[in-house]
Design a protein around this motif. Structure first.
Motif, PDB file in Angstrom:
ATOM      1  N   TYR A  88      27.279  25.060 -14.681  1.00  0.00           N
ATOM      2  CA  TYR A  88      27.437  26.266 -15.496  1.00  0.00           C
ATOM      3  C   TYR A  88      26.238  26.473 -16.416  1.00  0.00           C
ATOM      4  O   TYR A  88      25.680  27.572 -16.494  1.00  0.00           O
ATOM      5  CB  TYR A  88      28.725  26.172 -16.312  1.00  0.00           C
ATOM      6  N   ASN A  89      25.825  25.422 -17.111  1.00  0.00           N
ATOM      7  CA  ASN A  89      24.689  25.529 -18.036  1.00  0.00           C
ATOM      8  C   ASN A  89      23.393  25.872 -17.304  1.00  0.00           C
ATOM      9  O   ASN A  89      22.575  26.642 -17.817  1.00  0.00           O
ATOM     10  CB  ASN A  89      24.533  24.246 -18.843  1.00  0.00           C
ATOM     11  N   ASN A  90      23.198  25.325 -16.110  1.00  0.00           N
ATOM     12  CA  ASN A  90      22.001  25.659 -15.331  1.00  0.00           C
ATOM     13  C   ASN A  90      22.013  27.120 -14.899  1.00  0.00           C
ATOM     14  O   ASN A  90      20.981  27.791 -14.931  1.00  0.00           O
ATOM     15  CB  ASN A  90      21.877  24.750 -14.114  1.00  0.00           C
TER      16      ASN A  90
ATOM     17  N   PHE B  44      30.237  21.655 -15.933  1.00  0.00           N
ATOM     18  CA  PHE B  44      29.495  22.154 -17.089  1.00  0.00           C
ATOM     19  C   PHE B  44      27.992  22.091 -16.861  1.00  0.00           C
ATOM     20  O   PHE B  44      27.246  22.967 -17.308  1.00  0.00           O
ATOM     21  CB  PHE B  44      29.879  21.399 -18.364  1.00  0.00           C
ATOM     22  N   ASP B  45      27.525  21.081 -16.157  1.00  0.00           N
ATOM     23  CA  ASP B  45      26.101  20.995 -15.843  1.00  0.00           C
ATOM     24  C   ASP B  45      25.681  22.171 -14.968  1.00  0.00           C
ATOM     25  O   ASP B  45      24.662  22.820 -15.224  1.00  0.00           O
ATOM     26  CB  ASP B  45      25.806  19.661 -15.155  1.00  0.00           C
TER      27      ASP B  45
ATOM     28  N   VAL C 220      23.614  29.646 -16.410  1.00  0.00           N
ATOM     29  CA  VAL C 220      23.405  30.472 -17.599  1.00  0.00           C
ATOM     30  C   VAL C 220      21.943  30.437 -18.025  1.00  0.00           C
ATOM     31  O   VAL C 220      21.359  31.463 -18.374  1.00  0.00           O
ATOM     32  CB  VAL C 220      24.334  30.021 -18.750  1.00  0.00           C
ATOM     33  N   LYS C 221      21.331  29.258 -17.972  1.00  0.00           N
ATOM     34  CA  LYS C 221      19.915  29.134 -18.331  1.00  0.00           C
ATOM     35  C   LYS C 221      19.058  29.995 -17.414  1.00  0.00           C
ATOM     36  O   LYS C 221      18.140  30.684 -17.864  1.00  0.00           O
ATOM     37  CB  LYS C 221      19.478  27.676 -18.255  1.00  0.00           C
TER      38      LYS C 221
END
Length: 111
Positions: free
Chosen positions: A76-78, A73-74, A80-81
């Motif tokens: 993935y979030n990076n 998730f970390d 997407v950001k």
């Protein structure tokens, strides 16, 4: 989840002086955070990890995930950001702080 010092570190040693639990070690000029000592400043008077807050590069230390899904998730979030081109909170804070600080310096120098 402990923090890890990245290659962005400029060896200023500010993080070592602000760490409330003394988790930041300097061995042979290399900085590292002892994951057994790092508490992320939880259960302390600080609301954010002090190594991250005190870092002048804003990228000197990052969270190190503990398990597979947290890491997934970390990442993935990076991604997407980066796709959305959203600025990092600390980057935004640092840019705002720098701008206000330089404005204050200009006012003082013009007097």
């Amino acid at each position: 989840m402990a923090y890890k010092i990245t290659s962005q570190c400029i060896s200023c040693k500010l993080c070592a002086s602000v760490c409330p639990v003394g988790a930041i070690k300097i061995i042979d000029g290399n900085h590292w955070i002892d994951p057994d000592l790092c508490t992320n400043c939880v259960d302390s008077v600080y609301s954010v990890p002090q190594c991250k807050a005190g870092c002048p590069t804003c990228n000197g230390c990052k969270k190190q995930p503990n398990d597979y899904w947290e890491s997934w998730f970390d990442t993935y979030n990076n991604i997407v950001k980066n796709l959305k081109k959203e600025p990092d909170y600390w980057e935004t804070w640092f840019n705002c702080y720098s701008q206000k600080y330089s404005e204050q310096l200009q006012k003082l120098n013009s007097k």
